[in-house]
Scaffold this motif. Structure first.
Motif, PDB file in Angstrom:
ATOM      1  N   GLU A  80       8.937  -5.020  -4.394  1.00 56.38           N
ATOM      2  CA  GLU A  80       7.809  -5.840  -4.824  1.00 56.38           C
ATOM      3  C   GLU A  80       6.532  -5.054  -4.549  1.00 56.38           C
ATOM      4  O   GLU A  80       6.301  -4.625  -3.426  1.00 56.38           O
ATOM      5  CB  GLU A  80       7.785  -7.164  -4.044  1.00 56.38           C
ATOM      6  CG  GLU A  80       6.684  -8.117  -4.450  1.00 56.38           C
ATOM      7  CD  GLU A  80       6.905  -8.737  -5.829  1.00 56.38           C
ATOM      8  OE1 GLU A  80       5.949  -9.320  -6.366  1.00 56.38           O
ATOM      9  OE2 GLU A  80       8.039  -8.635  -6.366  1.00 56.38           O
ATOM     10  N   PRO A  81       5.699  -4.829  -5.562  1.00 58.79           N
ATOM     11  CA  PRO A  81       4.442  -4.112  -5.331  1.00 58.79           C
ATOM     12  C   PRO A  81       3.550  -4.886  -4.362  1.00 58.79           C
ATOM     13  O   PRO A  81       3.510  -6.117  -4.395  1.00 58.79           O
ATOM     14  CB  PRO A  81       3.812  -4.044  -6.728  1.00 58.79           C
ATOM     15  CG  PRO A  81       4.921  -4.329  -7.681  1.00 58.79           C
ATOM     16  CD  PRO A  81       5.866  -5.229  -6.966  1.00 58.79           C
ATOM     17  N   LYS A  83       0.307  -6.358  -3.517  1.00 60.09           N
ATOM     18  CA  LYS A  83      -0.834  -6.790  -4.327  1.00 60.09           C
ATOM     19  C   LYS A  83      -0.688  -6.201  -5.731  1.00 60.09           C
ATOM     20  O   LYS A  83       0.302  -6.400  -6.400  1.00 60.09           O
ATOM     21  CB  LYS A  83      -2.139  -6.402  -3.653  1.00 60.09           C
ATOM     22  CG  LYS A  83      -2.350  -7.107  -2.312  1.00 60.09           C
ATOM     23  CD  LYS A  83      -3.677  -6.755  -1.697  1.00 60.09           C
ATOM     24  CE  LYS A  83      -3.859  -7.497  -0.367  1.00 60.09           C
ATOM     25  NZ  LYS A  83      -5.140  -7.174   0.289  1.00 60.09           N
ATOM     26  N   LYS A  84      -1.663  -5.431  -6.205  1.00 58.13           N
ATOM     27  CA  LYS A  84      -1.584  -4.846  -7.537  1.00 58.13           C
ATOM     28  C   LYS A  84      -1.338  -3.339  -7.496  1.00 58.13           C
ATOM     29  O   LYS A  84      -1.549  -2.631  -8.482  1.00 58.13           O
ATOM     30  CB  LYS A  84      -2.885  -5.131  -8.309  1.00 58.13           C
ATOM     31  CG  LYS A  84      -3.095  -6.604  -8.641  1.00 58.13           C
ATOM     32  CD  LYS A  84      -1.989  -7.129  -9.552  1.00 58.13           C
ATOM     33  CE  LYS A  84      -2.211  -8.590  -9.902  1.00 58.13           C
ATOM     34  NZ  LYS A  84      -1.151  -9.106 -10.803  1.00 58.13           N
ATOM     35  N   SER A  85      -0.893  -2.864  -6.352  1.00 64.17           N
ATOM     36  CA  SER A  85      -0.688  -1.426  -6.200  1.00 64.17           C
ATOM     37  C   SER A  85       0.531  -0.955  -6.985  1.00 64.17           C
ATOM     38  O   SER A  85       1.518  -1.678  -7.145  1.00 64.17           O
ATOM     39  CB  SER A  85      -0.509  -1.083  -4.715  1.00 64.17           C
ATOM     40  OG  SER A  85      -0.132   0.266  -4.542  1.00 64.17           O
ATOM     41  N   ASN A  86       0.459   0.282  -7.484  1.00 61.73           N
ATOM     42  CA  ASN A  86       1.600   0.891  -8.165  1.00 61.73           C
ATOM     43  C   ASN A  86       2.384   1.828  -7.256  1.00 61.73           C
ATOM     44  O   ASN A  86       3.427   2.349  -7.643  1.00 61.73           O
ATOM     45  CB  ASN A  86       1.118   1.675  -9.391  1.00 61.73           C
ATOM     46  CG  ASN A  86       0.621   0.764 -10.497  1.00 61.73           C
ATOM     47  OD1 ASN A  86       1.167  -0.310 -10.717  1.00 61.73           O
ATOM     48  ND2 ASN A  86      -0.429   1.181 -11.182  1.00 61.73           N
ATOM     49  N   LYS A  89       4.888  -0.365  -1.877  1.00 62.65           N
ATOM     50  CA  LYS A  89       5.970  -1.291  -2.244  1.00 62.65           C
ATOM     51  C   LYS A  89       6.664  -1.854  -1.001  1.00 62.65           C
ATOM     52  O   LYS A  89       6.781  -1.169   0.010  1.00 62.65           O
ATOM     53  CB  LYS A  89       7.012  -0.573  -3.111  1.00 62.65           C
ATOM     54  CG  LYS A  89       6.463   0.084  -4.359  1.00 62.65           C
ATOM     55  CD  LYS A  89       7.520   0.942  -5.035  1.00 62.65           C
ATOM     56  CE  LYS A  89       6.940   1.662  -6.257  1.00 62.65           C
ATOM     57  NZ  LYS A  89       7.949   2.560  -6.880  1.00 62.65           N
ATOM     58  N   SER A 168      11.722  -3.476  -9.901  1.00 60.08           N
ATOM     59  CA  SER A 168      10.843  -4.434  -9.241  1.00 60.08           C
ATOM     60  C   SER A 168      11.413  -5.836  -9.432  1.00 60.08           C
ATOM     61  O   SER A 168      12.300  -6.053 -10.267  1.00 60.08           O
ATOM     62  CB  SER A 168       9.430  -4.363  -9.832  1.00 60.08           C
ATOM     63  OG  SER A 168       9.421  -4.903 -11.142  1.00 60.08           O
ATOM     64  N   SER A 170       9.999  -8.354 -10.766  1.00 63.17           N
ATOM     65  CA  SER A 170       9.677  -8.772 -12.132  1.00 63.17           C
ATOM     66  C   SER A 170      10.635  -8.158 -13.151  1.00 63.17           C
ATOM     67  O   SER A 170      11.127  -8.833 -14.059  1.00 63.17           O
ATOM     68  CB  SER A 170       8.231  -8.377 -12.471  1.00 63.17           C
ATOM     69  OG  SER A 170       7.929  -8.663 -13.817  1.00 63.17           O
ATOM     70  N   SER A 247       6.375  -3.092 -17.096  1.00 61.75           N
ATOM     71  CA  SER A 247       5.461  -3.084 -15.930  1.00 61.75           C
ATOM     72  C   SER A 247       6.190  -3.590 -14.694  1.00 61.75           C
ATOM     73  O   SER A 247       7.035  -4.487 -14.774  1.00 61.75           O
ATOM     74  CB  SER A 247       4.245  -3.976 -16.210  1.00 61.75           C
ATOM     75  OG  SER A 247       3.482  -4.177 -15.040  1.00 61.75           O
ATOM     76  N   HIS A 249       4.792  -5.174 -12.341  1.00 60.11           N
ATOM     77  CA  HIS A 249       4.098  -6.371 -11.853  1.00 60.11           C
ATOM     78  C   HIS A 249       4.572  -7.626 -12.571  1.00 60.11           C
ATOM     79  O   HIS A 249       5.010  -7.579 -13.699  1.00 60.11           O
ATOM     80  CB  HIS A 249       2.591  -6.215 -12.023  1.00 60.11           C
ATOM     81  CG  HIS A 249       2.045  -5.050 -11.279  1.00 60.11           C
ATOM     82  ND1 HIS A 249       1.901  -5.034  -9.906  1.00 60.11           N
ATOM     83  CD2 HIS A 249       1.630  -3.817 -11.703  1.00 60.11           C
ATOM     84  CE1 HIS A 249       1.401  -3.873  -9.521  1.00 60.11           C
ATOM     85  NE2 HIS A 249       1.244  -3.113 -10.597  1.00 60.11           N
TER      86      HIS A 249
END
Length: 249
Positions: A80-81, A83-86, A89, A168, A170, A247, A249
């Motif tokens: 899971e990332p 926040k919004k980081s790529n 993890k 991920s 998602s 993606s 996310h």
């Protein structure tokens, strides 16, 4: 013990310079108390800021892993990332001796990475580095002052066989939805193919009995299911590539 020395120094300093107005007793008790007070304070600051009396030790633990998601065709490691980081993890995994999923910590002292290798089983190697006391004297001196094995860093390395995939949360949800849809389509297609073949045979030979038709239907169904099972790994591999292209996310 350092807290006791600090307290004795403070008491000695106060008593020495307040209880004794003059004379050698005042200097002996007061100066000794001041020396103890300053020494204890310096030792506490040195330990707190520079880890006096301590050194770093590293321990390594290896844990065998199983797929985070039950699937007969592929084994997965999930993440899971943060926040919004790529890049940051949190990995979600399951060990061979537990049915519950676990996850890595989210902290500045924890570093996670996943890699594939020519191995047959997946494993998690955790290297933990902590500050520990040089000997029992230092441990005794700083007793009752808080945590004595401060965490410096923790490195989690997931070593996976090349047959595994990393997705991920998602992406995994998308994969699950698509796999169910493909499974439903495959069942419909299989049923239609079996019906068409049995109908063709029945048309070619109308004399077939009900028992013979039932036996034929069973054989055709088993053959179709076997063929579908052979094609399943390739279909799952295709869906995984599509999921990884999405993606995170």
């Amino acid at each position: 013990m350092i807290l006791i020395i600090l307290s004795l120094g403070l008491i000695g300093f106060i008593v020495g310079y307040l209880a004794f107005k003059k004379g050698w007793q005042r200097h002996l008790v007061g100066d000794l108390g001041l020396v103890l007070l300053i020494s204890a304070a310096v030792l506490m600051i040195g330990n707190d800021n520079n880890h006096w009396g301590m050194h770093q030790t590293t321990t390594t633990k290896t844990t065998q892993l199983t797929s985070a998601v039950a699937n007969p065709y592929v084994k997965l490691l999930l993440f899971e990332p943060v926040k919004k980081s790529n890049t940051e993890k949190v990995y979600v995994y399951r060990t061979t001796d537990s049915k519950k999923r676990q996850n890595t910590a989210v902290s500045l002292t924890t570093h996670n990475q996943a890699t594939t290798a020519n191995v047959t089983t997946a494993k998690l190697t955790t290297k933990t580095t902590r500050w520990t006391y040089d000997n029992q004297f230092w441990r005794w001196l700083y007793a009752d002052t808080g945590t004595h094995t401060t965490l410096v860093k923790r490195e989690n390395t997931f070593i996976l066989p090349k047959t595994w995939a990393t997705l991920s949360i998602s992406q995994a949800k998308w994969l699950e939805t698509q796999a169910k849809a493909e499974n439903a389509k495959a069942k419909t297609a299989l049923k239609a193919a079996v019906t068409a073949k049995v109908t063709a045979v029945k048309t070619a030979d109308p004399t077939l009995s009900a028992t013979q038709l039932a036996t034929l239907t069973k054989a055709v169904t088993q053959a179709a299911q076997k063929d579908a099972k052979k094609q399943a790994p390739a279909l799952i591999a295709k869906l995984i590539k599509q999921a990884q292209a999405r993606s995170i996310h």
